[in-house]
Design a protein around this motif. Structure first.
Motif, PDB file in Angstrom:
ATOM      1  N   SER A 198      -4.413  -0.441   1.762  1.00 27.65           N
ATOM      2  CA  SER A 198      -4.615   0.043   3.137  1.00 27.65           C
ATOM      3  C   SER A 198      -5.249   1.435   3.130  1.00 27.65           C
ATOM      4  O   SER A 198      -6.042   1.781   4.014  1.00 27.65           O
ATOM      5  N   SER A 241      -1.467  -0.308   7.917  1.00 30.84           N
ATOM      6  CA  SER A 241      -0.471  -0.941   7.037  1.00 30.84           C
ATOM      7  C   SER A 241      -0.384  -2.424   7.356  1.00 30.84           C
ATOM      8  O   SER A 241      -0.061  -2.784   8.490  1.00 30.84           O
ATOM      9  N   GLN A 242      -0.686  -3.241   6.379  1.00 26.32           N
ATOM     10  CA  GLN A 242      -0.600  -4.691   6.554  1.00 26.32           C
ATOM     11  C   GLN A 242       0.784  -5.079   7.069  1.00 26.32           C
ATOM     12  O   GLN A 242       0.917  -5.764   8.070  1.00 26.32           O
ATOM     13  N   SER A 243       1.810  -4.627   6.365  1.00 27.07           N
ATOM     14  CA  SER A 243       3.180  -5.026   6.699  1.00 27.07           C
ATOM     15  C   SER A 243       3.732  -4.256   7.889  1.00 27.07           C
ATOM     16  O   SER A 243       4.620  -4.732   8.589  1.00 27.07           O
ATOM     17  N   THR A 258       5.695  -0.086   5.340  1.00 28.72           N
ATOM     18  CA  THR A 258       5.604   0.764   4.148  1.00 28.72           C
ATOM     19  C   THR A 258       6.240   2.126   4.427  1.00 28.72           C
ATOM     20  O   THR A 258       5.827   2.844   5.349  1.00 28.72           O
ATOM     21  N   GLU A 263      -3.480  -4.654 -10.799  1.00 27.97           N
ATOM     22  CA  GLU A 263      -2.160  -5.108 -10.331  1.00 27.97           C
ATOM     23  C   GLU A 263      -1.884  -6.567 -10.661  1.00 27.97           C
ATOM     24  O   GLU A 263      -0.738  -6.930 -10.878  1.00 27.97           O
TER      25      GLU A 263
END
Ligand code: M6R
Length: 339
Positions: A35, A78-80, A83, A219
């Protein structure tokens, strides 16, 4: 990804305009990991297209890095929406008098609750730990926001705005086409799956693309990868290069192309193995690269989205060739809720 982008492009222009009105007095951008890379990419787009400066700041560094917040807006990506570093950054920003514009894929998340306004990317749930479709829709949403802001500020005429939006609307098809070429990336991945290290290099807006390519590779495949601005090699990293060292160049035909050829040559001269992402038919870069993957010729601001797809595929294939589950990398959680 094409569907996710298509859905994000459906966000009404009037709504984007209301969000853009929060940015008139200057703004910062913040996020973590992928992000943050979306923020960095958007900060280049804003400076190139709008002639306006904004700063992308890592959420985990925000409190220590930013002082002037009163009356400003912080765009938190932020995707979620959960965070902890990003929530920490915006709580701090709010306490110093800033407004928050949240950009998230998760309706009802803490980010939406803490934001003065929010914009939801329309990716649908993302299960794999590595952010992929949510990154592309973040870039898409941020581009829509930047274009609208450009129109508001008079930096873009109605016709320039319309033409940039129409370039963006072609993205789902272009990404679908890029995905059809996955086999080429798979073949190349077989060549590189045994590597220990790689550099991902770009210039301008594609510094962020390079950083994202490196993050994806490290990752999920556990290959040490560094993404940074190609012009920085000569200031240190080039000493790591020895014959066969893999350098992935993000080198589409944009305003940085001339300089990046120089960077390719400087690595080649040290024996590096060059894999380049190039614009279709760019013979000069084809000739100086050991391998290349093509993307179609598009408007400059669209290259980051298009170049991201082969980089994601590259990481995915290398992980699977190495026998790793790309959806569940070790030591990582989908949403990082600790500081
Ligand atoms: O949910 P968020 O977008 O706030 O997550 C931020 C990072 O934790 C996330 O992007 C992470 O870097 C991913 N594993 C990247 O693929």
């Amino acid at each position: 990804q094409p569907l996710a982008i298509k859905e994000t492009l459906k966000i009404p222009q009037s709504f984007i305009d209301r969000c853009a009105s929060l940015l008139d007095n200057g703004f910062y951008m913040t996020g973590s990991g992928t992000s943050y890379h979306a923020c960095l990419s958007a900060s280049y787009a804003v400076s190139r297209r709008l002639g306006m400066d904004t700063r992308a700041v890592l959420s985990s560094e925000f409190v220590d890095a930013v002082a002037d917040l009163e009356g400003k807006t912080v765009v938190a990506v932020s995707q979620s929406g959960e965070t902890a570093d990003t929530l920490g950054a915006i709580k701090h920003a709010k306490s110093k008098g800033a407004k928050i514009l949240g950009i998230t894929n998760t309706l009802g998340s803490s980010l939406t609750r803490l934001s003065d306004a929010y914009l939801c990317t329309q990716s649908g749930p993302e299960i794999g730990v590595a952010a992929t479709k949510t990154f592309i829709t973040q870039l898409t949403a941020l581009d829509m926001l930047a274009l609208r802001l450009g129109l508001r500020r008079g930096a873009l005429s109605e016709s320039a705005y319309a033409s940039d939006m129409s370039a963006l609307r072609k993205l789902p098809k272009l990404v679908a086409h890029q995905l059809e070429g996955a086999d080429r990336v798979k073949t190349l991945s077989m060549r590189y799956a045994g590597r220990k290290d790689a550099f991902f290099l770009g210039r301008g807006i594609n510094v962020a693309t390079a950083m994202e390519g490196a993050l994806k590779l490290k990752e999920i495949s556990y290959i040490h990868a560094e993404g940074y601005a190609a012009g920085e090699s000569k200031h240190g990293p080039i000493s790591l290069v020895e014959p066969g060292f893999l350098c992935v160049f993000i080198a589409p035909k944009d305003s940085t192309r001339g300089k990046i050829i120089g960077n390719v040559m400087e690595m080649k001269a040290r024996g590096a193995y060059i894999l380049s992402l190039i614009t279709q038919g760019d013979r000069e870069l084809e000739d100086v690269s050991d391998d290349y993957v093509e993307v179609p010729e598009v408007e400059e601001g669209i290259y980051p989205m298009l170049c991201t797809v082969p980089l994601q595929l590259f990481a995915y294939y290398i992980a699977t060739i190495r026998g790793l589950d790309p959806d569940k990398p070790r030591n990582l959680a989908k949403s990082v809720t600790v500081l």
